[in-house]
Design a protein around this motif. Structure first.
Motif, PDB file in Angstrom:
ATOM      1  N   THR A   1       0.955  -1.166   0.130  1.00 58.89           N
ATOM      2  CA  THR A   1      -0.064   0.006  -0.028  1.00 58.89           C
ATOM      3  C   THR A   1       0.968   1.202  -0.004  1.00 58.89           C
ATOM      4  O   THR A   1       1.884   1.290   0.798  1.00 58.89           O
ATOM      5  N   GLU A   2       0.563   2.175  -0.902  1.00 58.75           N
ATOM      6  CA  GLU A   2       1.466   3.377  -1.124  1.00 58.75           C
ATOM      7  C   GLU A   2       0.495   4.493  -0.951  1.00 58.75           C
ATOM      8  O   GLU A   2      -0.723   4.379  -1.270  1.00 58.75           O
ATOM      9  N   ARG A   3       0.907   5.700  -0.308  1.00 58.33           N
ATOM     10  CA  ARG A   3       0.161   6.927  -0.413  1.00 58.33           C
ATOM     11  C   ARG A   3       0.133   7.491  -1.502  1.00 58.33           C
ATOM     12  O   ARG A   3       1.188   7.712  -2.232  1.00 58.33           O
ATOM     13  N   GLY A   4      -1.072   7.607  -2.045  1.00 55.04           N
ATOM     14  CA  GLY A   4      -1.375   8.197  -3.559  1.00 55.04           C
ATOM     15  C   GLY A   4      -1.831   9.699  -3.459  1.00 55.04           C
ATOM     16  O   GLY A   4      -1.622  10.337  -2.333  1.00 55.04           O
ATOM     17  N   ARG A   5      -2.204  10.238  -4.646  1.00 58.44           N
ATOM     18  CA  ARG A   5      -2.558  11.805  -4.610  1.00 58.44           C
ATOM     19  C   ARG A   5      -3.629  11.679  -3.689  1.00 58.44           C
ATOM     20  O   ARG A   5      -4.529  10.960  -3.440  1.00 58.44           O
TER      21      ARG A   5
ATOM     22  N   ARG B   1      -4.701   9.344  -0.271  1.00 57.62           N
ATOM     23  CA  ARG B   1      -5.347   7.953  -0.151  1.00 57.62           C
ATOM     24  C   ARG B   1      -4.233   6.951  -0.483  1.00 57.62           C
ATOM     25  O   ARG B   1      -3.563   7.102  -1.057  1.00 57.62           O
ATOM     26  N   ASP B   2      -4.817   5.854   0.213  1.00 58.14           N
ATOM     27  CA  ASP B   2      -4.050   4.775   0.203  1.00 58.14           C
ATOM     28  C   ASP B   2      -4.149   3.958  -1.302  1.00 58.14           C
ATOM     29  O   ASP B   2      -5.305   3.917  -1.415  1.00 58.14           O
ATOM     30  N   ILE B   3      -3.091   3.519  -2.038  1.00 56.56           N
ATOM     31  CA  ILE B   3      -3.300   2.848  -3.136  1.00 56.56           C
ATOM     32  C   ILE B   3      -2.672   1.359  -2.947  1.00 56.56           C
ATOM     33  O   ILE B   3      -1.644   1.564  -2.589  1.00 56.56           O
ATOM     34  N   LEU B   4      -3.158   0.535  -3.540  1.00 59.87           N
ATOM     35  CA  LEU B   4      -2.844  -0.827  -3.518  1.00 59.87           C
ATOM     36  C   LEU B   4      -2.008  -1.369  -4.678  1.00 59.87           C
ATOM     37  O   LEU B   4      -2.618  -0.898  -5.793  1.00 59.87           O
ATOM     38  N   ARG B   5      -0.770  -1.435  -4.699  1.00 51.79           N
ATOM     39  CA  ARG B   5      -0.043  -1.697  -5.808  1.00 51.79           C
ATOM     40  C   ARG B   5       0.619  -3.026  -5.725  1.00 51.79           C
ATOM     41  O   ARG B   5       0.774  -3.591  -4.950  1.00 51.79           O
ATOM     42  N   THR B   6       0.913  -3.429  -6.910  1.00 50.12           N
ATOM     43  CA  THR B   6       1.505  -4.858  -7.224  1.00 50.12           C
ATOM     44  C   THR B   6       2.774  -4.639  -8.017  1.00 50.12           C
ATOM     45  O   THR B   6       2.696  -3.834  -8.839  1.00 50.12           O
TER      46      THR B   6
END
Length: 128
Positions: free
Chosen positions: A56-60, A63-68
């Motif tokens: 999970t990264e902090r997005g714009r 918001r948290d964004i789940l990344r692969t």
């Protein structure tokens, strides 16, 4: 009384196991036992092929964004590739992958977990 007898029994057992010799000041048994267990019984990163890492990264907008992320051995196993060719170093507890994805360092531990460091901070990861 039971606690006292348990303490005496534990001390006697310890003395018997060490032949009366003093124990070293610091015993790192839990960490070493954990490493041995991981080596013998848990999946290791890159044992079979490429792995997928989820974080999970902090997005714009905060918001948290789940990344692969996909990490795969390349160049005859000497490096690890993602969007770029990176390197992998093995420490006692982690496989540390740098350079495979710009600005991210992956610390992968046996069994499918670890963490990722980036400019946004540290995030817990799962890999498979």
């Amino acid at each position: 009384m039971i606690r006292l007898m348990s303490a005496v029994l534990a001390t006697a057992t310890l003395v018997a196991c060490t032949d009366g010799q003093a124990l070293p000041e610091r015993i790192d048994v839990p960490a070493q036992a954990s490493r041995t267990y991981a080596e013998l019984f848990q999946d290791q990163p890159f044992d079979t092929a490429s792995i997928s890492v989820v974080a999970t990264e902090r997005g714009r907008f905060g918001r948290d964004i789940l990344r692969t992320f996909e990490l795969r051995p390349c160049q005859n196993g000497a490096h690890v590739c993602g969007t770029r060719t990176g390197s992998v170093q093995q420490t006692p507890d982690y496989y540390v992958v740098t350079g495979a994805y710009p600005g991210r360092t992956f610390h992968l531990s046996p069994g499918g977990d670890g963490y990722m460091q980036s400019a946004a901070g540290t995030a817990v990861v799962a890999w498979n």
